[in-house]
Design a protein around this motif. Structure first.
Motif, PDB file in Angstrom:
ATOM      1  N   ARG A 117      39.349  44.952  37.896  1.00 59.74           N
ATOM      2  CA  ARG A 117      39.279  44.946  39.359  1.00 59.74           C
ATOM      3  C   ARG A 117      38.089  44.141  39.865  1.00 59.74           C
ATOM      4  O   ARG A 117      38.128  43.585  40.965  1.00 59.74           O
ATOM      5  CB  ARG A 117      39.198  46.377  39.892  1.00 59.74           C
ATOM      6  N   ARG A 118      37.034  44.099  39.062  1.00 57.71           N
ATOM      7  CA  ARG A 118      35.806  43.402  39.482  1.00 57.71           C
ATOM      8  C   ARG A 118      35.750  41.960  39.010  1.00 57.71           C
ATOM      9  O   ARG A 118      34.773  41.255  39.292  1.00 57.71           O
ATOM     10  CB  ARG A 118      34.587  44.157  38.952  1.00 57.71           C
ATOM     11  N   THR A 119      36.777  41.511  38.272  1.00 60.91           N
ATOM     12  CA  THR A 119      36.753  40.171  37.694  1.00 60.91           C
ATOM     13  C   THR A 119      37.717  39.258  38.431  1.00 60.91           C
ATOM     14  O   THR A 119      38.926  39.501  38.428  1.00 60.91           O
ATOM     15  CB  THR A 119      37.142  40.219  36.202  1.00 60.91           C
ATOM     16  N   PRO A 120      37.215  38.211  39.080  1.00 62.95           N
ATOM     17  CA  PRO A 120      38.088  37.299  39.820  1.00 62.95           C
ATOM     18  C   PRO A 120      39.193  36.740  38.932  1.00 62.95           C
ATOM     19  O   PRO A 120      38.945  36.288  37.812  1.00 62.95           O
ATOM     20  CB  PRO A 120      37.119  36.188  40.267  1.00 62.95           C
ATOM     21  N   GLY A 121      40.418  36.802  39.443  1.00 62.36           N
ATOM     22  CA  GLY A 121      41.567  36.307  38.704  1.00 62.36           C
ATOM     23  C   GLY A 121      42.231  37.342  37.817  1.00 62.36           C
ATOM     24  O   GLY A 121      43.334  37.111  37.313  1.00 62.36           O
ATOM     25  N   LYS A 122      41.577  38.474  37.616  1.00 63.36           N
ATOM     26  CA  LYS A 122      42.134  39.506  36.745  1.00 63.36           C
ATOM     27  C   LYS A 122      42.412  40.813  37.494  1.00 63.36           C
ATOM     28  O   LYS A 122      42.795  41.806  36.878  1.00 63.36           O
ATOM     29  CB  LYS A 122      41.197  39.795  35.564  1.00 63.36           C
ATOM     30  N   GLU A 123      42.226  40.781  38.801  1.00 63.06           N
ATOM     31  CA  GLU A 123      42.354  42.023  39.571  1.00 63.06           C
ATOM     32  C   GLU A 123      43.703  42.718  39.354  1.00 63.06           C
ATOM     33  O   GLU A 123      43.772  43.937  39.231  1.00 63.06           O
ATOM     34  CB  GLU A 123      42.165  41.740  41.064  1.00 63.06           C
ATOM     35  N   SER A 124      44.769  41.931  39.280  1.00 64.10           N
ATOM     36  CA  SER A 124      46.103  42.521  39.149  1.00 64.10           C
ATOM     37  C   SER A 124      46.332  43.150  37.773  1.00 64.10           C
ATOM     38  O   SER A 124      47.235  43.980  37.603  1.00 64.10           O
ATOM     39  CB  SER A 124      47.182  41.461  39.406  1.00 64.10           C
ATOM     40  N   TRP A 125      45.537  42.758  36.790  1.00 59.15           N
ATOM     41  CA  TRP A 125      45.700  43.308  35.439  1.00 59.15           C
ATOM     42  C   TRP A 125      45.402  44.808  35.409  1.00 59.15           C
ATOM     43  O   TRP A 125      45.897  45.535  34.547  1.00 59.15           O
ATOM     44  CB  TRP A 125      44.779  42.601  34.462  1.00 59.15           C
ATOM     45  N   ALA A 126      44.586  45.255  36.333  1.00 60.48           N
ATOM     46  CA  ALA A 126      44.178  46.666  36.335  1.00 60.48           C
ATOM     47  C   ALA A 126      45.380  47.597  36.464  1.00 60.48           C
ATOM     48  O   ALA A 126      45.395  48.694  35.891  1.00 60.48           O
ATOM     49  CB  ALA A 126      43.190  46.930  37.470  1.00 60.48           C
TER      50      ALA A 126
END
Length: 243
Positions: free
Chosen positions: A216-225
């Motif tokens: 959630r805190r990593t740009p580009g990876k938010e949806s992975w959460a």
């Protein structure tokens, strides 16, 4: 009283068509009984999964669709035998050692439901005890940099890995890593097996929540959460079963 890791262990590993526990299928499987002062017994299966094996998956484990169709046993037969082998180990009081257990045990559960085989948890009920080297490692050494795959853990704990990404090699290596962690980390090795199983449920949940927070805190990876699951050692089946 003998520590859990000094007794017999039941290693378990699958190689699959992919990483979707709801849709992907078993290609190879291994149940290995080792340790406890007795010879190692390894049981291996090659299945025809009934679907195409993607090229990427075949590059990982070396089994192509053509080979699986030519040499593999029917998937339902393999699943039934793997479940039976694990159930026999559980009934004998052995812990099931599986790297990233929630993946392998969930895949096996969905395959059982898909092929009309009684799932492992239905057979053994609350007797299932699992040891997951991945969960243990993250608990005892949470801030170590680098990867946490089985190959990484083998290097970290000085464990031999004879042929990564073959189910039998990975199952034996997972047992070796679990043994090494338990032998060198007293809180793990001294824990009663029932207690350790219960602790891992909580540790796995905390680790998954931490990973989701990182995404959630990593740009580009938010949806992975949204795809991070916290259940361990098995993701409960949704109503309607596997497709």
């Amino acid at each position: 009283m003998t520590a859990w890791y000094e007794g017999r262990l039941a290693g378990f590993d699958l190689e699959t068509t992919g990483v979707d526990v709801e849709q992907d299928r078993i290609v190879t499987a291994c149940v290995v009984q080792c340790g406890g002062g007795h010879p190692t017994q390894s049981f291996n299966w090659l299945a025809d999964p009934g679907i195409e094996i993607p090229e990427g998956a075949a590059k990982v484990h070396g089994i192509t669709t053509e080979r699986a169709r030519a040499e593999g046993r029917p998937a339902a037969e393999v699943v039934e035998q793997v479940v039976a082998g694990l159930a026999e180990s559980v009934v004998a009081g052995l812990p099931v050692v599986a790297m990233n257990a929630s993946f392998d045990l969930t895949i096996l559960d969905r395959e059982a439901r898909r092929h009309g085989v009684q799932p492992l948890t239905d057979m053994v009920g609350g007797d299932l005890r699992v040891v997951d080297p991945r969960v243990l490692d993250k608990k005892v050494d949470p801030y170590r940099r680098g990867g946490r795959k089985l190959e990484d853990l083998c290097r970290t704990y000085d464990v031999r890995l004879d042929g990564a990404h073959s189910a039998d090699a990975d199952a034996i290596a997972a047992c070796r890593v679990a043994w090494r962690i338990a032998a060198t980390k007293a809180p793990i090795g001294r824990a009663a097996l029932d207690e350790l199983h219960t602790q891992q449920i909580e540790w796995a949940r905390q680790q998954a929540e931490s990973l989701a927070d990182y995404f959630r805190r990593t740009p580009g990876k938010e949806s992975w959460a949204d795809g991070v699951r916290t259940e361990w050692p098995l993701i409960p089946a949704q109503r309607g079963g596997a497709a």
